[in-house]
Design a protein around this motif. Structure first.
Motif, PDB file in Angstrom:
ATOM      1  N   MET A   8       0.842  -1.331  -0.085  1.00  7.85           N
ATOM      2  CA  MET A   8       0.024  -0.224   0.059  1.00  7.85           C
ATOM      3  C   MET A   8       0.942   1.192   0.014  1.00  7.85           C
ATOM      4  SD  MET A   8      -3.341  -0.752   2.405  1.00  7.85           S
ATOM      5  CE  MET A   8      -2.678  -1.757   3.651  1.00  7.85           C
ATOM      6  N   ALA A   9       2.011   1.308   0.820  1.00 11.15           N
ATOM      7  CA  ALA A   9       2.841   2.441   0.885  1.00 11.15           C
ATOM      8  C   ALA A   9       3.549   2.554  -0.547  1.00 11.15           C
ATOM      9  CB  ALA A   9       4.011   2.277   1.793  1.00 11.15           C
ATOM     10  N   LYS A  10       4.012   1.520  -1.149  1.00 14.18           N
ATOM     11  CA  LYS A  10       4.511   1.666  -2.563  1.00 14.18           C
ATOM     12  C   LYS A  10       3.492   2.224  -3.448  1.00 14.18           C
ATOM     13  CE  LYS A  10       7.993  -1.977  -2.011  1.00 14.18           C
ATOM     14  NZ  LYS A  10       8.483  -3.145  -2.415  1.00 14.18           N
ATOM     15  N   ASN A  11       2.271   1.907  -3.294  1.00 14.19           N
ATOM     16  CA  ASN A  11       1.305   2.224  -4.473  1.00 14.19           C
ATOM     17  C   ASN A  11       1.157   3.408  -4.222  1.00 14.19           C
ATOM     18  OD1 ASN A  11       1.150  -0.352  -5.205  1.00 14.19           O
ATOM     19  ND2 ASN A  11      -0.733  -0.807  -4.303  1.00 14.19           N
ATOM     20  N   ALA A  12       0.953   4.003  -2.918  1.00 11.48           N
ATOM     21  CA  ALA A  12       0.705   5.403  -2.679  1.00 11.48           C
ATOM     22  C   ALA A  12       1.706   6.438  -3.280  1.00 11.48           C
ATOM     23  CB  ALA A  12       0.420   5.582  -1.113  1.00 11.48           C
ATOM     24  N   ARG A  13       3.063   5.883  -2.902  1.00 11.12           N
ATOM     25  CA  ARG A  13       4.197   6.664  -3.536  1.00 11.12           C
ATOM     26  C   ARG A  13       4.226   6.817  -4.983  1.00 11.12           C
ATOM     27  NH1 ARG A  13       7.617  10.391  -3.207  1.00 11.12           N
ATOM     28  NH2 ARG A  13       9.724  10.070  -4.029  1.00 11.12           N
ATOM     29  N   LEU A  17       3.551  10.166  -7.203  1.00 12.93           N
ATOM     30  CA  LEU A  17       4.379  10.746  -8.181  1.00 12.93           C
ATOM     31  C   LEU A  17       3.535  10.896  -9.574  1.00 12.93           C
ATOM     32  CD1 LEU A  17       7.485   8.305  -7.811  1.00 12.93           C
ATOM     33  CD2 LEU A  17       7.238  10.866  -7.041  1.00 12.93           C
ATOM     34  N   ARG A  18       2.728   9.993  -9.783  1.00 16.67           N
ATOM     35  CA  ARG A  18       2.048  10.301 -11.107  1.00 16.67           C
ATOM     36  C   ARG A  18       1.008  11.651 -11.161  1.00 16.67           C
ATOM     37  NH1 ARG A  18       1.059   4.634 -10.758  1.00 16.67           N
ATOM     38  NH2 ARG A  18      -1.020   5.109  -9.968  1.00 16.67           N
ATOM     39  N   LEU A  19       0.517  11.755  -9.672  1.00 17.48           N
ATOM     40  CA  LEU A  19      -0.529  12.838  -9.301  1.00 17.48           C
ATOM     41  C   LEU A  19       0.570  14.306  -9.603  1.00 17.48           C
ATOM     42  CD1 LEU A  19      -3.266  13.906  -8.537  1.00 17.48           C
ATOM     43  CD2 LEU A  19      -2.331  13.801  -6.105  1.00 17.48           C
TER      44      LEU A  19
END
Length: 70
Positions: A8-13, A17-19
Motif C-alpha cells: 500500500m505504501a509503494k502504491n501510494a508513493r 508521483l503520477r499525481l
C-alpha cells in the motif's frame, strides 16, 4: 492475494508521483468523476457501511474505532 502495508505504501508513493505530473484540470476532472460515482452509488455505500458498523459492534470494536465508521 493479500495486499500488505508495504504494498500500500509503494502504491501510494507511485500514485503521488503520477499525481504530481498532472495538470489542475486533470485533477479536477478526476475529482468530479469520483464525486459523481459516489453520488450514483450512495445508497450501496451507506448500506455497506451500516453492515460494517453492525459487524464491528458485534465484534466489540472499541468506541473510538467504531465512531470512525459512523
Amino acid at each position: 492475494m493479500s495486499i500488505t502495508i508495504l504494498d500500500m505504501a509503494k502504491n501510494a508513493r507511485e500514485a503521488a508521483l503520477r499525481l504530481a505530473s498532472t495538470t489542475l484540470e486533470e485533477r479536477n476532472a478526476v475529482l468530479f468523476s469520483l464525486a459523481e460515482k459516489i453520488e450514483k452509488h450512495q445508497q450501496a455505500i451507506l448500506q455497506a457501511n451500516a453492515l460494517d458498523v453492525a459487524n464491528a459492534e458485534k465484534e466489540g470494536l472499541s468506541v473510538p474505532l467504531l465512531s470512525r465508521l459512523k
